[in-house]
Design an enzyme around this catalytic site. Structure first.
Site, PDB file in Angstrom:
ATOM      1  N   TYR A   1       0.840  -1.207   0.000  1.00 28.18           N
ATOM      2  CA  TYR A   1       0.000   0.000   0.000  1.00 28.18           C
ATOM      3  C   TYR A   1       0.877   1.259   0.000  1.00 28.18           C
ATOM      4  CZ  TYR A   1      -4.497   2.354   0.613  1.00 28.18           C
ATOM      5  OH  TYR A   1      -5.625   3.120   0.417  1.00 28.18           O
TER       6      TYR A   1
ATOM      7  N   LYS B   1      -3.227   8.399   2.803  1.00 27.67           N
ATOM      8  CA  LYS B   1      -4.458   8.208   3.587  1.00 27.67           C
ATOM      9  C   LYS B   1      -4.282   8.727   5.019  1.00 27.67           C
ATOM     10  CE  LYS B   1      -7.171   6.213   0.530  1.00 27.67           C
ATOM     11  NZ  LYS B   1      -8.172   7.043  -0.171  1.00 27.67           N
TER      12      LYS B   1
HETATM   13  P1  NAD Z   1     -12.413   3.526  -8.334  1.00 29.68           P
HETATM   14  O1  NAD Z   1     -11.298   3.210  -9.257  1.00 29.68           O
HETATM   15  O2  NAD Z   1     -13.757   3.061  -8.705  1.00 29.68           O
HETATM   16  O3  NAD Z   1     -12.459   5.076  -8.003  1.00 29.68           O
HETATM   17  C1  NAD Z   1     -11.310   5.880  -7.948  1.00 29.68           C
HETATM   18  C2  NAD Z   1     -11.677   7.190  -8.579  1.00 29.68           C
HETATM   19  O4  NAD Z   1     -10.622   8.147  -8.431  1.00 29.68           O
HETATM   20  C3  NAD Z   1     -11.942   7.069 -10.085  1.00 29.68           C
HETATM   21  O5  NAD Z   1     -13.237   7.539 -10.387  1.00 29.68           O
HETATM   22  C4  NAD Z   1     -10.879   7.955 -10.703  1.00 29.68           C
HETATM   23  O6  NAD Z   1     -11.296   8.576 -11.893  1.00 29.68           O
HETATM   24  C5  NAD Z   1     -10.702   8.967  -9.568  1.00 29.68           C
HETATM   25  N1  NAD Z   1      -9.515   9.793  -9.773  1.00 29.68           N
HETATM   26  C6  NAD Z   1      -8.220   9.405  -9.858  1.00 29.68           C
HETATM   27  N2  NAD Z   1      -7.438  10.468 -10.122  1.00 29.68           N
HETATM   28  C7  NAD Z   1      -8.247  11.546 -10.197  1.00 29.68           C
HETATM   29  C8  NAD Z   1      -8.050  12.940 -10.470  1.00 29.68           C
HETATM   30  N3  NAD Z   1      -6.825  13.441 -10.693  1.00 29.68           N
HETATM   31  N4  NAD Z   1      -9.132  13.765 -10.477  1.00 29.68           N
HETATM   32  C9  NAD Z   1     -10.378  13.295 -10.245  1.00 29.68           C
HETATM   33  N5  NAD Z   1     -10.623  11.989  -9.985  1.00 29.68           N
HETATM   34  C10 NAD Z   1      -9.578  11.135  -9.973  1.00 29.68           C
HETATM   35  O7  NAD Z   1     -11.955   2.864  -6.928  1.00 29.68           O
HETATM   36  P2  NAD Z   1     -12.585   2.898  -5.462  1.00 29.68           P
HETATM   37  O8  NAD Z   1     -11.961   1.746  -4.762  1.00 29.68           O
HETATM   38  O9  NAD Z   1     -14.059   3.016  -5.519  1.00 29.68           O
HETATM   39  O10 NAD Z   1     -11.946   4.211  -4.838  1.00 29.68           O
HETATM   40  C11 NAD Z   1     -12.701   5.218  -4.199  1.00 29.68           C
HETATM   41  C12 NAD Z   1     -12.037   5.612  -2.876  1.00 29.68           C
HETATM   42  O11 NAD Z   1     -12.176   4.545  -1.954  1.00 29.68           O
HETATM   43  C13 NAD Z   1     -10.539   5.904  -2.976  1.00 29.68           C
HETATM   44  O12 NAD Z   1     -10.225   6.992  -2.128  1.00 29.68           O
HETATM   45  C14 NAD Z   1      -9.926   4.634  -2.417  1.00 29.68           C
HETATM   46  O13 NAD Z   1      -8.639   4.829  -1.906  1.00 29.68           O
HETATM   47  C15 NAD Z   1     -10.930   4.339  -1.319  1.00 29.68           C
HETATM   48  N6  NAD Z   1     -10.866   3.002  -0.749  1.00 29.68           N
HETATM   49  C16 NAD Z   1     -10.940   1.912  -1.573  1.00 29.68           C
HETATM   50  C17 NAD Z   1     -10.874   0.644  -1.003  1.00 29.68           C
HETATM   51  C18 NAD Z   1     -10.916  -0.570  -1.883  1.00 29.68           C
HETATM   52  O14 NAD Z   1     -10.542  -1.648  -1.421  1.00 29.68           O
HETATM   53  N7  NAD Z   1     -11.383  -0.473  -3.110  1.00 29.68           N
HETATM   54  C19 NAD Z   1     -10.748   0.482   0.383  1.00 29.68           C
HETATM   55  C20 NAD Z   1     -10.698   1.623   1.177  1.00 29.68           C
HETATM   56  C21 NAD Z   1     -10.748   2.881   0.614  1.00 29.68           C
END
Ligand code: NAD
Length: 260
Positions: free
Chosen positions: A155, A162
């Site tokens: 990570y 984060k």
């Molecule tokens: P996802 O890929 O569906 O979403 C990530 C989003 O970030 C995408 O829509 C992408 O276009 C956007 N993004 C990236 N760079 C960008 C920029 N410069 N400007 C605007 N948008 C931008 O994945 P997700 O897992 O749904 O991620 C959403 C959030 O959840 C993130 O913060 C991620 O770290 C967090 N998260 C995810 C998990 C997991 O296991 N998937 C766990 C905990 C937290």
């Protein structure tokens, strides 16, 4: 009566129908909120607009969160078209793939800055530009992960981003609290999304999670959305500056083993 009737919500971060942002947007809509979406331009026509249409949303705006003018433009348009804002969801992050594998000590200066800019500073930028539109009782929700608190293999720089994001939540909660605006983070367990696929070893970690998490199941976007609805609602009216874990209890384990 919906829990969120009369509330306006703007959700950043929908990439596709597996996105946590999409799970949240759909749930906010189901509970009565009017929902607008913002995402990166390249995803808008093919991915985001059809999803928006399925929840009756016509507000769909491009935004690269690294660009202050682009962020401002979204909120200017929101002000002109919709008006007040009650729910702001920040569900986006980015780091170079190379920085989500190998040794953290190898993280480049540029990779570090990029990850922190997109994944942590962007919450500050969105909150600042949203401010003129936020109504008393408004709720800002962001997404974080356990790698902010403890070292999680691969990570790397995203864990540092984060940790910064969670600190931003606390500082913003204090800044915006007197105006009646709450700021919280949801720390979600692993969810299969596009972003997660970029993390080395995710598949293995995802597979073993349900064997060790106290509630013995994987986390879905609906699980995360349920807590987002609660945080967005007046039921959470005295909750701010918090990191709420939606991880089946994983974070309370000292040594995660199937024996608990
Ligand atoms: P996802 O890929 O569906 O979403 C990530 C989003 O970030 C995408 O829509 C992408 O276009 C956007 N993004 C990236 N760079 C960008 C920029 N410069 N400007 C605007 N948008 C931008 O994945 P997700 O897992 O749904 O991620 C959403 C959030 O959840 C993130 O913060 C991620 O770290 C967090 N998260 C995810 C998990 C997991 O296991 N998937 C766990 C905990 C937290």
């Amino acid at each position: 009566m919906g829990l969120l009737d009369g509330k306006n919500a703007l959700v950043f971060g929908v990439a596709n129908d597996h996105s946590i942002a999409w799970g949240i947007a759909r749930a906010l809509h189901e509970h009565g909120a009017r929902v607008g979406l913002s995402s990166v331009e390249s995803l808008l026509e093919k991915r985001v607009r059809p999803l928006a249409a399925s929840i009756g949303s016509t507000f769909v705006e491009p935004c690269d969160v690294r660009d202050d003018d682009a962020v401002r433009a979204v909120f200017d348009r929101w002000g002109a078209e919709v008006g007040g804002l009650d729910i702001l969801v920040h569900a986006l992050a980015f780091a170079n793939r190379d920085d989500l594998d190998g040794a953290f000590v190898e993280t480049s200066r540029a990779g570090f800055a990029l990850a922190l800019d997109v994944s942590a500073y962007s919450l500050v930028a969105l909150a600042r530009e949203a401010r003129p539109h936020l109504r008393p009782g408004a709720s800002i929700v962001t997404l974080t992960y356990y790698g902010a608190e403890k070292v999680v293999a691969h990570y790397n720089v995203m864990g540092v981003a984060k940790a910064a994001l969670e600190a931003c939540v606390r500082y913003l909660a204090v800044d915006l609290g007197p105006a009646g605006v709450r700021v919280n983070a949801i720390s979600a367990g692993p969810v299969r999304t596009l972003a997660a696929q970029g993390i080395a070893g995710f598949r293995t970690m995802y597979g073993s999670f349900r064997d060790v998490a106290p509630l013995r199941s994987n986390i879905t976007i609906e699980d995360v959305a349920g807590t987002a609805v609660w945080l967005a609602s007046d039921l959470a009216r005295q909750v701010t500056g918090e990191v709420v874990h939606v991880d089946g209890g994983f974070n309370v384990l000292g040594v995660p083993t199937p024996e608990g």
